[in-house]
Design a protein around this motif. Structure first.
Motif, PDB file in Angstrom:
ATOM      1  N   ALA A  29       0.836  -1.202   0.000  1.00 25.55           N
ATOM      2  CA  ALA A  29       0.000   0.000   0.000  1.00 25.55           C
ATOM      3  C   ALA A  29       0.872   1.254   0.000  1.00 25.55           C
ATOM      4  O   ALA A  29       0.575   2.234  -0.710  1.00 25.55           O
ATOM      5  CB  ALA A  29      -0.933  -0.008   1.203  1.00 25.55           C
ATOM      6  N   ASN A  30       1.973   1.232   0.772  1.00 24.53           N
ATOM      7  CA  ASN A  30       2.874   2.383   0.793  1.00 24.53           C
ATOM      8  C   ASN A  30       3.597   2.547  -0.542  1.00 24.53           C
ATOM      9  O   ASN A  30       3.824   3.679  -1.000  1.00 24.53           O
ATOM     10  CB  ASN A  30       3.893   2.232   1.928  1.00 24.53           C
ATOM     11  N   GLN A  31       3.975   1.425  -1.171  1.00 24.97           N
ATOM     12  CA  GLN A  31       4.576   1.501  -2.501  1.00 24.97           C
ATOM     13  C   GLN A  31       3.618   2.178  -3.479  1.00 24.97           C
ATOM     14  O   GLN A  31       4.008   3.075  -4.238  1.00 24.97           O
ATOM     15  CB  GLN A  31       4.917   0.102  -3.010  1.00 24.97           C
ATOM     16  N   LEU A  32       2.375   1.736  -3.439  1.00 28.68           N
ATOM     17  CA  LEU A  32       1.377   2.281  -4.355  1.00 28.68           C
ATOM     18  C   LEU A  32       1.154   3.761  -4.098  1.00 28.68           C
ATOM     19  O   LEU A  32       1.064   4.563  -5.036  1.00 28.68           O
ATOM     20  CB  LEU A  32       0.065   1.512  -4.216  1.00 28.68           C
ATOM     21  N   LYS A  33       1.071   4.147  -2.843  1.00 28.61           N
ATOM     22  CA  LYS A  33       0.853   5.567  -2.520  1.00 28.61           C
ATOM     23  C   LYS A  33       2.005   6.425  -3.043  1.00 28.61           C
ATOM     24  O   LYS A  33       1.777   7.534  -3.565  1.00 28.61           O
ATOM     25  CB  LYS A  33       0.705   5.757  -1.014  1.00 28.61           C
ATOM     26  N   GLU A  34       3.233   5.958  -2.916  1.00 30.12           N
ATOM     27  CA  GLU A  34       4.377   6.724  -3.417  1.00 30.12           C
ATOM     28  C   GLU A  34       4.269   6.933  -4.929  1.00 30.12           C
ATOM     29  O   GLU A  34       4.515   8.040  -5.431  1.00 30.12           O
ATOM     30  CB  GLU A  34       5.675   5.996  -3.072  1.00 30.12           C
ATOM     31  N   HIS A  35       3.917   5.870  -5.648  1.00 30.13           N
ATOM     32  CA  HIS A  35       3.752   5.993  -7.095  1.00 30.13           C
ATOM     33  C   HIS A  35       2.648   6.991  -7.448  1.00 30.13           C
ATOM     34  O   HIS A  35       2.820   7.849  -8.327  1.00 30.13           O
ATOM     35  CB  HIS A  35       3.410   4.636  -7.708  1.00 30.13           C
ATOM     36  N   LEU A  36       1.520   6.866  -6.771  1.00 31.91           N
ATOM     37  CA  LEU A  36       0.381   7.732  -7.078  1.00 31.91           C
ATOM     38  C   LEU A  36       0.677   9.183  -6.732  1.00 31.91           C
ATOM     39  O   LEU A  36       0.292  10.098  -7.475  1.00 31.91           O
ATOM     40  CB  LEU A  36      -0.862   7.238  -6.334  1.00 31.91           C
ATOM     41  N   ASP A  37       1.343   9.416  -5.619  1.00 32.28           N
ATOM     42  CA  ASP A  37       1.699  10.785  -5.238  1.00 32.28           C
ATOM     43  C   ASP A  37       2.580  11.439  -6.305  1.00 32.28           C
ATOM     44  O   ASP A  37       2.406  12.622  -6.638  1.00 32.28           O
ATOM     45  CB  ASP A  37       2.434  10.791  -3.891  1.00 32.28           C
ATOM     46  N   ILE A 197       1.945  -0.693 -11.097  1.00 32.84           N
ATOM     47  CA  ILE A 197       1.426   0.670 -11.061  1.00 32.84           C
ATOM     48  C   ILE A 197       0.750   1.072 -12.366  1.00 32.84           C
ATOM     49  O   ILE A 197      -0.292   1.754 -12.342  1.00 32.84           O
ATOM     50  CB  ILE A 197       2.549   1.674 -10.700  1.00 32.84           C
ATOM     51  N   GLU A 198       1.280   0.651 -13.504  1.00 31.91           N
ATOM     52  CA  GLU A 198       0.689   1.065 -14.779  1.00 31.91           C
ATOM     53  C   GLU A 198      -0.742   0.541 -14.913  1.00 31.91           C
ATOM     54  O   GLU A 198      -1.655   1.269 -15.333  1.00 31.91           O
ATOM     55  CB  GLU A 198       1.540   0.572 -15.951  1.00 31.91           C
ATOM     56  N   LEU A 199      -0.949  -0.718 -14.566  1.00 28.39           N
ATOM     57  CA  LEU A 199      -2.276  -1.310 -14.675  1.00 28.39           C
ATOM     58  C   LEU A 199      -3.241  -0.679 -13.668  1.00 28.39           C
ATOM     59  O   LEU A 199      -4.402  -0.412 -13.978  1.00 28.39           O
ATOM     60  CB  LEU A 199      -2.191  -2.826 -14.463  1.00 28.39           C
ATOM     61  N   ILE A 200      -2.755  -0.460 -12.455  1.00 28.52           N
ATOM     62  CA  ILE A 200      -3.610   0.137 -11.423  1.00 28.52           C
ATOM     63  C   ILE A 200      -3.959   1.578 -11.803  1.00 28.52           C
ATOM     64  O   ILE A 200      -5.106   2.015 -11.670  1.00 28.52           O
ATOM     65  CB  ILE A 200      -2.920   0.075 -10.050  1.00 28.52           C
ATOM     66  N   TRP A 201      -2.973   2.330 -12.289  1.00 29.40           N
ATOM     67  CA  TRP A 201      -3.223   3.719 -12.699  1.00 29.40           C
ATOM     68  C   TRP A 201      -4.274   3.794 -13.790  1.00 29.40           C
ATOM     69  O   TRP A 201      -5.172   4.637 -13.760  1.00 29.40           O
ATOM     70  CB  TRP A 201      -1.917   4.356 -13.152  1.00 29.40           C
ATOM     71  N   LYS A 202      -4.171   2.892 -14.755  1.00 29.73           N
ATOM     72  CA  LYS A 202      -5.148   2.882 -15.838  1.00 29.73           C
ATOM     73  C   LYS A 202      -6.540   2.559 -15.304  1.00 29.73           C
ATOM     74  O   LYS A 202      -7.542   3.158 -15.734  1.00 29.73           O
ATOM     75  CB  LYS A 202      -4.744   1.855 -16.893  1.00 29.73           C
ATOM     76  N   ALA A 203      -6.624   1.623 -14.341  1.00 32.43           N
ATOM     77  CA  ALA A 203      -7.927   1.231 -13.792  1.00 32.43           C
ATOM     78  C   ALA A 203      -8.601   2.384 -13.061  1.00 32.43           C
ATOM     79  O   ALA A 203      -9.814   2.568 -13.165  1.00 32.43           O
ATOM     80  CB  ALA A 203      -7.758   0.036 -12.860  1.00 32.43           C
ATOM     81  N   ILE A 204      -7.812   3.187 -12.330  1.00 28.82           N
ATOM     82  CA  ILE A 204      -8.428   4.235 -11.503  1.00 28.82           C
ATOM     83  C   ILE A 204      -8.582   5.563 -12.235  1.00 28.82           C
ATOM     84  O   ILE A 204      -9.209   6.487 -11.717  1.00 28.82           O
ATOM     85  CB  ILE A 204      -7.640   4.459 -10.199  1.00 28.82           C
ATOM     86  N   THR A 205      -7.998   5.662 -13.444  1.00 29.48           N
ATOM     87  CA  THR A 205      -8.162   6.900 -14.206  1.00 29.48           C
ATOM     88  C   THR A 205      -8.988   6.720 -15.476  1.00 29.48           C
ATOM     89  O   THR A 205      -9.565   7.681 -15.974  1.00 29.48           O
ATOM     90  CB  THR A 205      -6.784   7.487 -14.598  1.00 29.48           C
ATOM     91  N   GLU A 206      -9.045   5.484 -15.989  1.00 28.61           N
ATOM     92  CA  GLU A 206      -9.768   5.248 -17.232  1.00 28.61           C
ATOM     93  C   GLU A 206     -10.876   4.205 -17.103  1.00 28.61           C
ATOM     94  O   GLU A 206     -11.656   4.015 -18.034  1.00 28.61           O
ATOM     95  CB  GLU A 206      -8.789   4.778 -18.325  1.00 28.61           C
ATOM     96  N   GLY A 207     -10.937   3.538 -15.975  1.00 29.64           N
ATOM     97  CA  GLY A 207     -11.946   2.495 -15.804  1.00 29.64           C
ATOM     98  C   GLY A 207     -13.357   3.050 -15.794  1.00 29.64           C
ATOM     99  O   GLY A 207     -13.587   4.248 -15.577  1.00 29.64           O
ATOM    100  N   ASN A 208     -14.320   2.165 -16.019  1.00 31.16           N
ATOM    101  CA  ASN A 208     -15.728   2.564 -16.027  1.00 31.16           C
ATOM    102  C   ASN A 208     -16.194   2.955 -14.631  1.00 31.16           C
ATOM    103  O   ASN A 208     -15.830   2.317 -13.638  1.00 31.16           O
ATOM    104  CB  ASN A 208     -16.607   1.421 -16.547  1.00 31.16           C
ATOM    105  N   VAL A 209     -16.995   4.008 -14.578  1.00 30.88           N
ATOM    106  CA  VAL A 209     -17.640   4.407 -13.324  1.00 30.88           C
ATOM    107  C   VAL A 209     -19.059   3.876 -13.373  1.00 30.88           C
ATOM    108  O   VAL A 209     -19.898   4.368 -14.129  1.00 30.88           O
ATOM    109  CB  VAL A 209     -17.642   5.935 -13.152  1.00 30.88           C
ATOM    110  N   LYS A 210     -19.338   2.870 -12.573  1.00 28.47           N
ATOM    111  CA  LYS A 210     -20.652   2.240 -12.607  1.00 28.47           C
ATOM    112  C   LYS A 210     -21.649   3.050 -11.787  1.00 28.47           C
ATOM    113  O   LYS A 210     -21.327   3.508 -10.691  1.00 28.47           O
ATOM    114  CB  LYS A 210     -20.566   0.803 -12.091  1.00 28.47           C
ATOM    115  N   PRO A 211     -22.860   3.238 -12.318  1.00 30.78           N
ATOM    116  CA  PRO A 211     -23.856   4.018 -11.579  1.00 30.78           C
ATOM    117  C   PRO A 211     -24.347   3.272 -10.351  1.00 30.78           C
ATOM    118  O   PRO A 211     -24.267   2.043 -10.295  1.00 30.78           O
ATOM    119  CB  PRO A 211     -24.984   4.193 -12.608  1.00 30.78           C
ATOM    120  N   PRO A 212     -24.850   4.000  -9.356  1.00 34.25           N
ATOM    121  CA  PRO A 212     -25.416   3.332  -8.178  1.00 34.25           C
ATOM    122  C   PRO A 212     -26.593   2.463  -8.580  1.00 34.25           C
ATOM    123  O   PRO A 212     -27.356   2.804  -9.486  1.00 34.25           O
ATOM    124  CB  PRO A 212     -25.867   4.497  -7.288  1.00 34.25           C
TER     125      PRO A 212
END
Length: 325
Positions: A29-37, A197-212
């Motif tokens: 989780a800390n590795q991921l946060k550093e990349h995202l920051d 990180i590349e796959l995770i970044w793509k998922a959280i910036t380009e992934g579908n936002v599903k409606p409630p």
């Protein structure tokens, strides 16, 4: 133009970590946060006040002993250490409440916790849909033997007791890419030096936002005077129909009714004389149906209009539908 850029690049996401206790989730989780920051510090995100936050049992001061839970039948030797599972439920409730508090329009929220029950991961998924977040799951994999060794080697006095560790490993429900609440799923084995990180970044910036979905949305409440309005308007409408029928002597057709100075409407009645008992029966049926809407807050797919005009028009529609012929 600036607004459209901000809308397109602004990101909020919920990243759920899952894995055996002491499997290395916090390190990942800390590795991921550093990349995202680092990525959020570069254009076009650097002027949007994007943040990355980590929520964990440690940050919420949840004690490891909370997860003793109920020992499986497969481990009868642990029966002397069984505690009430209420402490475990309270720990999950504390985490879930903190997640709901910390979700915001420009936050990537990393949930660094056991998240070992698929039902709880589904609960997080539903919360994410309610807040229109992108989601992904990071599955941190380590063998039980490694987890036990790393748990013993911990230097922060936050290790699990051997019994609790065995219990949690036995009860762990592995995430699956085949179910929607764990997808997209990224598996990080202990042998890997870093997170994808590349796959995770793509998922959280380009992934579908599903409606409630309907199950995650708050049901709108009817106003406190809804029942009074329902009774008063439907009664007044019955009286107005009977009065107009008696005064004009005309049977059926389009009839203009005036319930008050501001409430006027038209109703199409059948070409016959309507009795008071018939209209009263129709009124009671209508009220019974509408009372359910007061309780539920919605009727079929739409919100209910509880104004006098809204109630009157629904009663007119009901009468026209049920008095045909």
């Amino acid at each position: 133009m600036c607004l459209s850029i901000s809308t397109r690049t602004s990101t909020m996401a919920l990243i759920t970590f899952s894995g055996y206790p002491s499997s290395g989730k916090t390190r990942r989780a800390n590795q991921l946060k550093e990349h995202l920051d680092r990525r959020l510090a570069d254009p076009p995100y650097n002027d949007l006040r994007q943040t990355v936050a980590i929520l964990s049992d440690d940050s919420l001061n949840v004690d490891r002993s909370s997860y003793k839970g109920t020992v499986p039948v497969l481990f009868p030797s642990l029966s002397n250490d069984v505690v009430d599972s209420r402490s475990e439920k309270l720990a999950r409730a504390t985490l879930f409440a903190a997640i709901q508090r910390q979700i915001s329009p420009n936050t990537i929220l990393i949930v660094d916790a056991l998240n070992y029950i698929k039902g709880f991961r589904y609960q997080l998924y539903c919360a994410a849909r309610e807040f229109k977040l992108r989601v992904c799951t990071v599955y941190v994999v380590a063998t039980p033997e490694l987890c036990k060794r790393w748990n013993i080697e911990r230097l922060d006095d936050r290790g699990y007791s051997p019994e609790t560790l065995d219990n949690l490993i036995a009860r762990y429900e592995e995430p699956s890419s085949m179910v929607r609440w764990d997808s997209p799923l990224f598996t990080v084995p202990w042998s890997e030096s870093d997170v994808p990180i590349e796959l995770i970044w793509k998922a959280i910036t380009e992934g579908n936002v599903k409606p409630p979905n309907a199950g995650t949305q708050a049901v709108p409440k009817a106003p406190s005077d809804a029942l009074h309005t329902l009774e008063q308007v439907s009664t007044s409408l019955v009286r107005a129909i009977m009065a107009e029928q008696g005064a004009s002597g005309v049977l059926g057709g389009h009839v203009a009714l005036s319930l008050s100075e501001t409430l006027k409407l038209q109703v199409t009645l059948p070409a016959r004389s309507l009795t008071l008992s018939e209209l009263q029966r129709m009124r009671r049926q209508f009220v019974t149906v509408q009372k359910k809407a007061i309780t539920l807050g919605t009727v079929e797919k739409g919100m209910v209009d509880w104004s006098e005009e809204g109630v009157a028009q629904r009663f007119v529609d009901y009468l026209e539908e049920n008095l045909r012929g």
